[in-house]
Scaffold this motif. Structure first.
Motif, short mmCIF file in Angstrom:
data_model
loop_
_atom_site.label_atom_id
_atom_site.label_comp_id
_atom_site.label_asym_id
_atom_site.label_seq_id
_atom_site.Cartn_x
_atom_site.Cartn_y
_atom_site.Cartn_z
N PHE A 1 -11.71 6.78 4.63
CA PHE A 1 -10.71 7.64 5.27
C PHE A 1 -10.20 8.65 4.24
O PHE A 1 -9.91 8.28 3.10
CB PHE A 1 -9.54 6.81 5.82
N SER A 2 -10.06 9.91 4.69
CA SER A 2 -9.78 10.96 3.71
C SER A 2 -8.30 10.99 3.27
O SER A 2 -8.00 11.34 2.14
CB SER A 2 -10.16 12.32 4.29
N ASN A 3 -7.40 10.61 4.18
CA ASN A 3 -5.98 10.80 3.83
C ASN A 3 -5.35 9.57 3.17
O ASN A 3 -4.37 9.02 3.66
CB ASN A 3 -5.19 11.22 5.07
N GLN A 4 -5.94 9.14 2.05
CA GLN A 4 -5.39 8.02 1.28
C GLN A 4 -4.06 8.47 0.67
O GLN A 4 -3.91 9.62 0.26
CB GLN A 4 -6.36 7.62 0.15
N LEU A 5 -3.09 7.56 0.59
CA LEU A 5 -1.76 7.93 0.08
C LEU A 5 -1.64 7.64 -1.41
O LEU A 5 -2.24 6.69 -1.91
CB LEU A 5 -0.67 7.16 0.83
N PRO A 6 -0.82 8.46 -2.12
CA PRO A 6 -0.63 8.20 -3.55
C PRO A 6 0.13 6.89 -3.79
O PRO A 6 0.93 6.47 -2.95
CB PRO A 6 0.20 9.39 -4.03
N LEU A 7 -0.14 6.31 -4.95
CA LEU A 7 0.46 5.03 -5.32
C LEU A 7 1.99 5.05 -5.23
O LEU A 7 2.60 4.11 -4.72
CB LEU A 7 0.02 4.66 -6.75
N GLU A 8 2.60 6.18 -5.68
CA GLU A 8 4.08 6.22 -5.70
C GLU A 8 4.65 6.06 -4.29
O GLU A 8 5.67 5.39 -4.10
CB GLU A 8 4.63 7.55 -6.27
N ILE A 9 4.02 6.68 -3.31
CA ILE A 9 4.53 6.56 -1.93
C ILE A 9 4.38 5.11 -1.46
O ILE A 9 5.30 4.52 -0.88
CB ILE A 9 3.79 7.54 -0.98
N LYS A 10 3.26 4.53 -1.76
CA LYS A 10 3.03 3.14 -1.34
C LYS A 10 4.07 2.23 -1.99
O LYS A 10 4.65 1.36 -1.33
CB LYS A 10 1.62 2.69 -1.72
N GLN A 11 4.32 2.45 -3.28
CA GLN A 11 5.28 1.60 -4.01
C GLN A 11 6.67 1.73 -3.42
O GLN A 11 7.38 0.75 -3.19
CB GLN A 11 5.32 1.99 -5.49
N GLU A 12 7.05 2.99 -3.15
CA GLU A 12 8.39 3.24 -2.65
C GLU A 12 8.58 2.59 -1.27
O GLU A 12 9.61 1.97 -0.98
CB GLU A 12 8.61 4.76 -2.60
N ARG A 13 7.56 2.70 -0.43
CA ARG A 13 7.66 2.11 0.92
C ARG A 13 7.72 0.58 0.83
O ARG A 13 8.49 -0.06 1.56
CB ARG A 13 6.47 2.56 1.79
N LEU A 14 6.91 0.01 -0.05
CA LEU A 14 6.90 -1.45 -0.18
C LEU A 14 8.27 -1.94 -0.62
O LEU A 14 8.80 -2.92 -0.09
CB LEU A 14 5.83 -1.89 -1.19
N GLN A 15 8.84 -1.22 -1.57
CA GLN A 15 10.14 -1.61 -2.09
C GLN A 15 11.22 -1.55 -1.00
O GLN A 15 12.03 -2.47 -0.86
CB GLN A 15 10.49 -0.65 -3.21
N ARG A 16 11.19 -0.47 -0.20
CA ARG A 16 12.18 -0.34 0.89
C ARG A 16 12.02 -1.46 1.90
O ARG A 16 12.99 -2.05 2.38
CB ARG A 16 12.03 1.01 1.58
N LEU A 17 10.77 -1.73 2.24
CA LEU A 17 10.49 -2.78 3.24
C LEU A 17 10.99 -4.14 2.74
O LEU A 17 11.66 -4.88 3.45
CB LEU A 17 8.97 -2.83 3.49
#
Ligand code: 5AD
Ligand code: SF4
Length: 467
Positions: free
Chosen positions: A366-382
């Protein structure tokens, strides 16, 4: 030499990953104990070291490489030591692991666990010839009767326990777009109900009181009918058969797929008191768009409708889930939809992960892979949001009386015994140092909950036994 003659060799197993790997590890210990390997909890002096590996996320896979590196010196000092990589990374990489790790002797994939004693014998016999490694990978589309059940075999020296897991199937045919499991555990194959029931019966005879039926997707349990006289056996029918074994007090199962939860299963929670009040139902995302991209086969509305029905029927049911954040293409709105579901459902616990690109899966490209920082920030919020929800849920249990299946003395304190509630919470409670848990161990007793902590509850034992 006859393998049965060899005694007191030491076996050390490191287990990574999920409930299937835990079950495979127990199986390996059981079947290797029959050929003279005694399980130890330290690698020192080991004759056989097995790393039972996981490849569901990249991080899990990396753990293997650092773990196996630690045994290089030990192998140099004791060349007779056999080092084996088993599990999902073994299946995925096969021969590559032998090329990459100089001190590795054996690679045993997920469908070949039962062959371990024979493979070790073969390895020892061929050691003096030119070939000095063994690779056993590849899938089978049938489970033979003798592939499982070693845990329950009275000829092994496995200690008696209160709880045990029994594998009812292996593999997965769902091919969710992010998931490597179908590629490393093979096609979905169910064990025969008779084999499962015989194993549960033997475990019950050896003192086990709680059974967890495990499989990647237990709700689609569907054994092959071997002759015309066989009756079809759905997952619900299997649960009823297990419940018919008198010494078994509690039955759990993992993992369920939301699309396969049937009305029959939902009704069984009402009619079968042995069925624990806990359902682990992986949601993965609260956005229909993302669920579609993941190929999960249900919508958010279908998931929540089933859960609301379950919670209305059984208000004391504990619900846990798995969530992936940062799947390719997950927008801020998609992620917020997942946060909203958390508020709406009030899960007792969630297992949450950053999306990890896995080789060979559909989502890898899939072309629209997300950057690590966004993933980290979302995980932390969740995780922060869930922490509050879980704390409130735990606090609401203080003052209630809960039946607890007593497992033994608590690891953290000599003064306490430990056990689990039907809804799968750990409860510790005071019991004097001198009072042996024998007698209480394996029984279900009422405990009054007095305190709630992040990962456990504290209580005081009530005198009456729960029925
Ligand atoms: N990335 C992140 N999490 C994953 N899981 C499975 N594959 C991946 C992946 N590629 C999670 C899912 C599953 C749990 C066992 O692991 O949430 O339910
Ligand atoms: Fe992986 Fe989906 Fe199968 Fe679960 S159901 S093991 S997430 S492919």
């Amino acid at each position: 030499m006859n393998q049965k003659m060899q005694k007191n060799k030491l076996l050390y197993i490191v287990t990574f990953g999920c409930q299937m790997n835990d079950n495979d590890t127990e199986r390996m210990k059981g079947l290797l104990s029959k050929v003279g390997y005694q399980d130890t909890d330290s690698p020192d002096g080991a004759d056989l070291i097995i790393l039972n590996t996981c490849s569901v996320r990249d991080k899990a896979e990396q753990k293997l490489y650092s773990a196996v590196g630690r045994f290089k010196k030990q192998k140099q000092a004791k060349p007779s030591l056999i080092i084996c990589i088993a599990g999902c990374v073994a299946e995925q990489q096969g021969e590559e692991l032998i090329k990459r790790i100089e001190h590795l002797d054996m690679v045993v994939g997920t469908n070949n666990v039962h062959k371990l004693p024979a493979l070790i014998k073969e390895f020892e016999e061929q050691k003096n010839r030119s070939k000095n490694s063994i690779v056993a990978t590849g899938f089978t589309d049938k489970i033979e009767g003798d592939e499982y059940g070693y845990l329950a075999d009275s000829s092994t020296s496995m200690p008696a326990k209160t709880s045990a897991s029994v594998s009812i199937m292996r593999g997965c045919d769902n091919y969710c777009s992010y998931c490597i499991v179908p590629y490393v555990r093979g096609p979905e194959v169910s064990r025969s109900p008779d084999d499962i029931i015989n194993e549960v019966q033997s475990l019950a005879n050896s003192g086990v009181r709680e059974i967890t039926l495990v499989g990647q997707n237990v709700n689609s349990y569907n054994p092959l009918l071997t002759d015309e006289t066989d009756d079809e056996c759905s997952f619900t029918s299997l649960l009823k058969k297990v419940a018919g074994i008198s010494k078994i007090e509690r039955i759990r199962f993992v993992t369920s797929h939301p699309k396969d939860i049937t009305d029959e299963l939902i009704a069984l929670f009402g009619s079968e008191p042995k069925l624990a009040r806990h359902l682990h139902l992986p949601l993965q995302s609260g956005s229909d768009k993302v669920l579609g991209l993941m190929k999960r086969g249900y919508s958010v509305a279908e998931y929540t409708e089933k859960l609301e029905r379950i919670k209305t029927l059984y208000p004391d049911m504990s619900i846990t889930t798995d969530i992936i954040v940062g799947f390719p293409g997950e927008s801020a709105d998609d992620f917020n939809a997942t946060m909203d579901i958390l508020d709406k459902i009030n899960f007792d616990n969630i297992f949450s992960f950053m999306y990890s690109k896995r080789p060979g899966t559909e989502a890898e490209s899939f072309s629209n892979q997300l950057p690590l920082e966004i993933k980290q920030e979302r995980l932390q919020r969740l995780q922060a949001a869930q922490k509050d929800i879980a704390a409130k849920k735990s606090a609401s249990l203080v003052g209630t009386k809960m039946p607890v299946l007593i497992e033994g003395r608590s690891k953290n304190s000599d003064d306490e015994l430990t056990g689990r509630t039907s809804c799968n919470r750990v409860v510790n409670f005071r019991a004097s140092k001198d009072s042996s848990p024998i007698g209480l161990e394996g029984s279900v007793m009422n405990v009054l909950i007095t305190d709630a902590y992040a990962n456990s509850l504290k209580g005081s034992l009530q005198t009456e036994r729960s029925v």
